[in-house]
Design a protein around this motif. Structure first.
Motif, mmCIF file in Angstrom:
data_model
loop_
_atom_site.group_PDB
_atom_site.id
_atom_site.type_symbol
_atom_site.label_atom_id
_atom_site.label_comp_id
_atom_site.label_asym_id
_atom_site.label_seq_id
_atom_site.Cartn_x
_atom_site.Cartn_y
_atom_site.Cartn_z
ATOM 1 N N TYR A 10 -119.286 124.412 46.603
ATOM 2 C CA TYR A 10 -120.354 125.231 46.044
ATOM 3 C C TYR A 10 -121.640 124.419 46.145
ATOM 4 N N THR A 27 -124.269 128.454 43.428
ATOM 5 C CA THR A 27 -123.684 129.511 44.252
ATOM 6 C C THR A 27 -122.254 129.779 43.803
ATOM 7 N N LYS A 28 -121.669 130.803 44.374
ATOM 8 C CA LYS A 28 -120.256 131.071 44.151
ATOM 9 C C LYS A 28 -119.439 129.986 44.841
ATOM 10 N N TRP A 38 -122.674 130.358 53.017
ATOM 11 C CA TRP A 38 -123.093 131.178 51.888
ATOM 12 C C TRP A 38 -124.108 132.198 52.366
ATOM 13 N N GLU A 40 -126.043 134.229 50.007
ATOM 14 C CA GLU A 40 -126.434 134.603 48.657
ATOM 15 C C GLU A 40 -127.942 134.440 48.491
ATOM 16 N N LEU A 42 -130.430 133.488 45.478
ATOM 17 C CA LEU A 42 -130.529 132.989 44.111
ATOM 18 C C LEU A 42 -131.977 133.101 43.671
#
Length: 58
Positions: A10, A27-28, A38, A40, A42
């Protein structure tokens, strides 16, 4: 890393200076991978333009 060579990576993001929880994002966790990717977005909430000029992303 476990015995089969895989990890659960992560990413942690910190805005410095500052130590509040609002300056930290994560992050996940991607399970069982050695090549994480990733996708994502944020978002830090409550930042002003002045804050963005003074802070550094680590």
């Amino acid at each position: 890393m476990d015995s089969n060579g895989l990890a659960d990576p992560y990413v942690k993001l910190h805005l410095l200076p500052g130590a509040s929880k609002s300056n930290k994002l994560r992050t996940k966790t991607l399970r069982n991978t050695r090549n994480p990717m990733w996708n994502e977005t944020l978002t830090y909430h409550g930042l002003t333009d002045e804050d963005m000029q003074r802070k550094t992303l680590r």
